[in-house]
Design a protein around this motif. Sequence first.
Motif, PDB file in Angstrom:
ATOM      1  N   LEU A 198      -1.000  -2.375   2.896  1.00  0.00           N
ATOM      2  CA  LEU A 198      -1.988  -2.388   4.118  1.00  0.00           C
ATOM      3  C   LEU A 198      -1.472  -1.596   5.314  1.00  0.00           C
ATOM      4  O   LEU A 198      -1.879  -0.814   5.847  1.00  0.00           O
ATOM      5  CB  LEU A 198      -2.451  -3.621   4.341  1.00  0.00           C
ATOM      6  CG  LEU A 198      -3.478  -4.371   3.204  1.00  0.00           C
ATOM      7  CD1 LEU A 198      -3.601  -5.824   3.433  1.00  0.00           C
ATOM      8  CD2 LEU A 198      -4.694  -3.542   3.291  1.00  0.00           C
ATOM      9  N   LEU A 199      -0.226  -2.029   5.438  1.00  0.00           N
ATOM     10  CA  LEU A 199       0.379  -1.279   6.789  1.00  0.00           C
ATOM     11  C   LEU A 199       0.395   0.339   6.363  1.00  0.00           C
ATOM     12  O   LEU A 199       0.069   0.968   7.544  1.00  0.00           O
ATOM     13  CB  LEU A 199       1.974  -1.995   7.074  1.00  0.00           C
ATOM     14  CG  LEU A 199       1.882  -3.425   7.488  1.00  0.00           C
ATOM     15  CD1 LEU A 199       3.500  -3.747   7.265  1.00  0.00           C
ATOM     16  CD2 LEU A 199       1.369  -3.056   8.945  1.00  0.00           C
ATOM     17  N   TRP A 200       0.918   0.718   5.397  1.00  0.00           N
ATOM     18  CA  TRP A 200       1.076   2.175   5.177  1.00  0.00           C
ATOM     19  C   TRP A 200      -0.544   2.808   5.285  1.00  0.00           C
ATOM     20  O   TRP A 200      -0.480   3.734   5.643  1.00  0.00           O
ATOM     21  CB  TRP A 200       1.548   2.618   3.674  1.00  0.00           C
ATOM     22  CG  TRP A 200       3.141   2.606   3.723  1.00  0.00           C
ATOM     23  CD1 TRP A 200       3.730   2.993   4.528  1.00  0.00           C
ATOM     24  CD2 TRP A 200       4.015   1.861   2.787  1.00  0.00           C
ATOM     25  NE1 TRP A 200       5.176   2.771   4.348  1.00  0.00           N
ATOM     26  CE2 TRP A 200       5.173   2.043   3.119  1.00  0.00           C
ATOM     27  CE3 TRP A 200       3.587   1.196   1.657  1.00  0.00           C
ATOM     28  CZ2 TRP A 200       6.370   1.748   2.485  1.00  0.00           C
ATOM     29  CZ3 TRP A 200       4.713   0.664   0.873  1.00  0.00           C
ATOM     30  CH2 TRP A 200       6.227   0.758   1.190  1.00  0.00           C
ATOM     31  N   ARG A 201      -1.480   2.220   4.779  1.00  0.00           N
ATOM     32  CA  ARG A 201      -2.777   2.879   4.998  1.00  0.00           C
ATOM     33  C   ARG A 201      -3.333   2.710   6.140  1.00  0.00           C
ATOM     34  O   ARG A 201      -4.101   3.521   6.474  1.00  0.00           O
ATOM     35  CB  ARG A 201      -3.755   1.643   4.175  1.00  0.00           C
ATOM     36  CG  ARG A 201      -3.546   2.243   2.506  1.00  0.00           C
ATOM     37  CD  ARG A 201      -4.020   1.098   1.608  1.00  0.00           C
ATOM     38  NE  ARG A 201      -4.324   1.459   0.086  1.00  0.00           N
ATOM     39  CZ  ARG A 201      -3.242   1.480  -0.628  1.00  0.00           C
ATOM     40  NH1 ARG A 201      -1.937   1.414  -0.394  1.00  0.00           N
ATOM     41  NH2 ARG A 201      -3.385   1.874  -1.939  1.00  0.00           N
ATOM     42  N   THR A 202      -2.842   1.894   7.181  1.00  0.00           N
ATOM     43  CA  THR A 202      -3.350   1.902   8.691  1.00  0.00           C
ATOM     44  C   THR A 202      -2.739   3.382   9.428  1.00  0.00           C
ATOM     45  O   THR A 202      -3.157   3.862  10.302  1.00  0.00           O
ATOM     46  CB  THR A 202      -2.983   0.862   9.448  1.00  0.00           C
ATOM     47  OG1 THR A 202      -1.518   0.681   9.570  1.00  0.00           O
ATOM     48  CG2 THR A 202      -3.534  -0.540   8.750  1.00  0.00           C
ATOM     49  N   ARG A 203      -1.427   3.698   8.869  1.00  0.00           N
ATOM     50  CA  ARG A 203      -1.022   4.840   9.186  1.00  0.00           C
ATOM     51  C   ARG A 203      -1.550   6.322   8.468  1.00  0.00           C
ATOM     52  O   ARG A 203      -1.826   7.184   9.187  1.00  0.00           O
ATOM     53  CB  ARG A 203       0.623   4.898   9.060  1.00  0.00           C
ATOM     54  CG  ARG A 203       1.384   3.776   9.629  1.00  0.00           C
ATOM     55  CD  ARG A 203       1.557   3.965  10.777  1.00  0.00           C
ATOM     56  NE  ARG A 203       2.529   5.122  11.013  1.00  0.00           N
ATOM     57  CZ  ARG A 203       2.765   5.926  12.032  1.00  0.00           C
ATOM     58  NH1 ARG A 203       2.369   5.132  13.269  1.00  0.00           N
ATOM     59  NH2 ARG A 203       3.684   6.735  12.121  1.00  0.00           N
TER      60      ARG A 203
END
Length: 206
Positions: A198-203
């Motif tokens: 999820l963190l990577w997808r926010t980027r």
Amino acid sequence: MTSRAAALRHLKRADPHFHKATKAHHSSLPEQLIGKRTSAALFESLVSTVISQQLGLAAANSIFTRVKKACGNRLTPELVLKIRSSGLRKAGLSGAKIKTLKSIASAVKDKSVKLLSLKDIPEADAAEQLMRIWGLGPWSVEMFLMFALGRPDVFSPGDLGLVRAMEAIYSLPKGSSREALVSIAKKWSPHRTYASLLLWRTRDPR
């Protein structure tokens, strides 16, 4: 097997702020974390992970293709050990990465590391075994545990993308300590891999 639904339920309960901040990306998560099923596939994934260290995706993919071609379009421990270092250097690998790949190949060939067995032991024990191999550091091991083995509870505090995403979500100062990041991530356990996705997808939502 860990599921997306179970992970999201846990994140909503354990860290409501994180759950809300990443909600736009929940549906993009895989329903299950499924690891590679053969030792051969795991070996190829570990080679790919090493090649990708400190490289952009396009460059890493290009070098991986050249390395595989240099090995006769098959990546096995025996072929990696057999090929001369000069051939791997021509494919675009640094001396350090060549040494790492040959160290991995040697460890897998002599069975001092059994890649498939790493699926069945705690993440920390699997990481410890892998980091005994020359040149394998925390980032490479964490990426391998997440994406090749499909381990559910992995977090990589040294990954810049994860760090920047956490700084944005939690309004942290740039250069926040590893300890601070790990402390926040503890709330996501035992689903830290899903949280990392999820963190990577926010980027990068792709």
